[in-house]
Design an enzyme around this catalytic site. Structure first.
Site, PDB file in Angstrom:
ATOM      1  N   HIS A   1       0.816  -1.221   0.000  1.00 52.64           N
ATOM      2  CA  HIS A   1       0.000   0.000   0.000  1.00 52.64           C
ATOM      3  C   HIS A   1       0.853   1.275   0.000  1.00 52.64           C
ATOM      4  O   HIS A   1       0.310   2.368  -0.137  1.00 52.64           O
ATOM      5  CB  HIS A   1      -0.929   0.027   1.214  1.00 52.64           C
ATOM      6  CG  HIS A   1      -1.966  -1.055   1.215  1.00 52.64           C
ATOM      7  ND1 HIS A   1      -2.878  -1.203   0.193  1.00 52.64           N
ATOM      8  CD2 HIS A   1      -2.221  -2.056   2.093  1.00 52.64           C
ATOM      9  CE1 HIS A   1      -3.665  -2.243   0.449  1.00 52.64           C
ATOM     10  NE2 HIS A   1      -3.290  -2.791   1.592  1.00 52.64           N
TER      11      HIS A   1
ATOM     12  N   ASP B   1      -2.532 -10.698  -2.531  1.00 55.18           N
ATOM     13  CA  ASP B   1      -3.144 -10.241  -1.277  1.00 55.18           C
ATOM     14  C   ASP B   1      -4.621  -9.926  -1.526  1.00 55.18           C
ATOM     15  O   ASP B   1      -5.006  -9.561  -2.647  1.00 55.18           O
ATOM     16  CB  ASP B   1      -2.408  -8.984  -0.799  1.00 55.18           C
ATOM     17  CG  ASP B   1      -2.812  -8.545   0.594  1.00 55.18           C
ATOM     18  OD1 ASP B   1      -2.098  -8.901   1.545  1.00 55.18           O
ATOM     19  OD2 ASP B   1      -3.836  -7.843   0.735  1.00 55.18           O
TER      20      ASP B   1
ATOM     21  N   HIS C   1      -6.160  -7.395  -0.631  1.00 56.97           N
ATOM     22  CA  HIS C   1      -6.327  -5.967  -0.921  1.00 56.97           C
ATOM     23  C   HIS C   1      -5.522  -5.558  -2.156  1.00 56.97           C
ATOM     24  O   HIS C   1      -4.437  -6.080  -2.404  1.00 56.97           O
ATOM     25  CB  HIS C   1      -5.856  -5.131   0.269  1.00 56.97           C
ATOM     26  CG  HIS C   1      -6.573  -5.460   1.552  1.00 56.97           C
ATOM     27  ND1 HIS C   1      -6.061  -6.346   2.479  1.00 56.97           N
ATOM     28  CD2 HIS C   1      -7.765  -5.030   2.030  1.00 56.97           C
ATOM     29  CE1 HIS C   1      -6.915  -6.448   3.499  1.00 56.97           C
ATOM     30  NE2 HIS C   1      -7.951  -5.663   3.254  1.00 56.97           N
TER      31      HIS C   1
ATOM     32  N   ASP D   1      -4.705 -13.058   3.355  1.00 57.47           N
ATOM     33  CA  ASP D   1      -5.971 -12.541   3.884  1.00 57.47           C
ATOM     34  C   ASP D   1      -7.136 -12.831   2.943  1.00 57.47           C
ATOM     35  O   ASP D   1      -8.255 -12.365   3.156  1.00 57.47           O
ATOM     36  CB  ASP D   1      -5.885 -11.036   4.227  1.00 57.47           C
ATOM     37  CG  ASP D   1      -5.099 -10.228   3.223  1.00 57.47           C
ATOM     38  OD1 ASP D   1      -4.740 -10.759   2.157  1.00 57.47           O
ATOM     39  OD2 ASP D   1      -4.836  -9.034   3.500  1.00 57.47           O
TER      40      ASP D   1
HETATM   41 ZN   LIG Z   1      -4.192  -7.350   2.576  1.00 57.29          ZN
END
Ligand SMILES: [Zn+2]
Length: 364
Positions: free
Chosen positions: A175, A211, A213, A300
């Site tokens: 991120h 991931d 995200h 995740d």
């Molecule tokens: Zn994540």
């Protein structure tokens, strides 16, 4: 007979205890301090799991010059992160520093850049942050540097063996963009590694981000570049963090046009559909003709993850790794997210056994 990873006999993995220096007790969600999900115990769980598998052998972590980080991150941000905790410390009664004002795009004129408020530490914190879930503590900078060292040590191994190695990076990185921290991330371990890999191999490489995200930071770093192809499958940003990036139509600009590939996942996607889509991504990466790959490994995507909403089972991670092994490229795997502590270790280990060409575990 157990098949072996390319070139090394066992799979090398890299880990630094310095990750423990980043140990915030809280993050702020909906204005409320809550226990954080991205905790030091995560990395210890994964390390313990790999330590009891004799086909994983720990490699030595080396320290790398900051100039490698400065290839990807704005040196001014790197300077700031080194000082951030100390300069903000007088303004908080807690050991974590969390911003209260952010540099929103609406505070900039046109394409111009907002000025860094160098004399106002808390405003400076908001200048370089995008959320309240990424606290800085006294050891954050040192831990973040160690995560980059872990990833680059794995890269050295891979460039020597042309095989597969794993960097147990913490804090995670995907991120974090050129000049922005957030989403538990400070330095973008995968991006630093991929840029360096492309430079040293002399050809384009891919980052495959699995991931849950979207890796907004990685995407933005390479969005106008054709030395790193970014491919990600992730929870659709219409409902999933980081919300503002990660849509399928984001495909790169300028020299990077066509070098960004997002696949949005609906809530509840389970093993078969996920593996089908990952196989498609693998074909897309293959078609790019890249000469190396960095995998942003987040687990995740797991059904029990406390902050995500996919439905992958324990059985998904070995075949996911095996699909990426089919690329048959020098491969660095770096750790991103994964917050279900009960099965975090086994899911990472299963994926690594898949991508490393090792046998499937009995319990899978
Ligand atoms: Zn994540």
């Amino acid at each position: 007979m157990v098949s072996r990873s390319v070139g090394s006999g066992t799979m090398r993995w890299y880990f630094s205890p310095k990750h423990q220096l980043h140990d915030p007790d809280r993050e702020v969600r909906a204005g409320t301090p809550t226990p954080g999900f991205e905790v030091a115990r995560r990395a210890e769980i994964i390390a313990a799991e790999l330590s009891r598998d004799e086909e994983f052998s720990p490699g030595e972590v080396h320290s790398f010059d900051r100039r490698v980080i400065d290839q990807v991150h704005d040196p001014r941000m790197v300077d700031w992160l080194e000082e951030a905790w100390a300069e903000c410390r007088p303004f908080s009664e807690h050991r974590e520093i969390i911003p209260d004002v952010f540099r929103h795009a609406g505070l900039s004129i046109g394409e111009g850049h907002a000025r860094e408020p160098r004399d106002k530490p808390m405003a400076r914190l908001g200048f370089y942050s995008f959320d309240s879930m990424t606290p800085i503590v006294e050891g954050t900078y040192e831990a973040s540097r160690s995560a980059v060292d872990v990833a680059l040590s794995a890269l050295d191994e891979v460039l020597e063996t042309r095989g597969v190695a794993y960097g147990l990076c913490r804090p995670p990185g995907h991120h974090a963009s050129t000049a922005m921290i957030g989403g538990y991330c400070f330095f973008n371990n995968a991006a630093v590694t991929a840029a360096e890999m492309a430079r040293r191999l002399g050809g384009p490489v891919a980052i495959v981000d699995v991931d849950y995200h979207h890796g907004n930071g990685t995407q933005s770093i390479f969005y106008d570049r054709d030395d790193v192809f970014y491919a990600s499958l992730h929870g659709a940003p219409s409902r999933a963090f980081p919300y503002f990036l990660g849509y399928a139509e984001e495909s790169g600009v300028g020299a990077g046009a066509g070098w960004n590939h997002n696949v949005e996942l609906e809530r509840g996607v389970a093993d078969d559909e996920y593996l089908y889509l990952l196989a498609q991504i693998t074909e897309t990466v293959h078609a790019r003709g890249v000469v190396g790959v960095v995998i942003s490994l987040g687990v995740d995507t797991y059904m029990n993850d406390p902050i995500s909403d996919l439905a992958l089972s324990l059985s998904a991670y070995f075949p996911a790794g095996r699909l990426l092994r089919e690329l048959a490229l020098p491969t660095v795997v770096v750790q991103e997210g994964g917050y279900d502590q009960a099965d975090l270790g086994i899911n990472v280990r299963s994926f690594l056994r898949g991508v490393g060409g090792l046998d499937r575990l009995d319990q899978d």
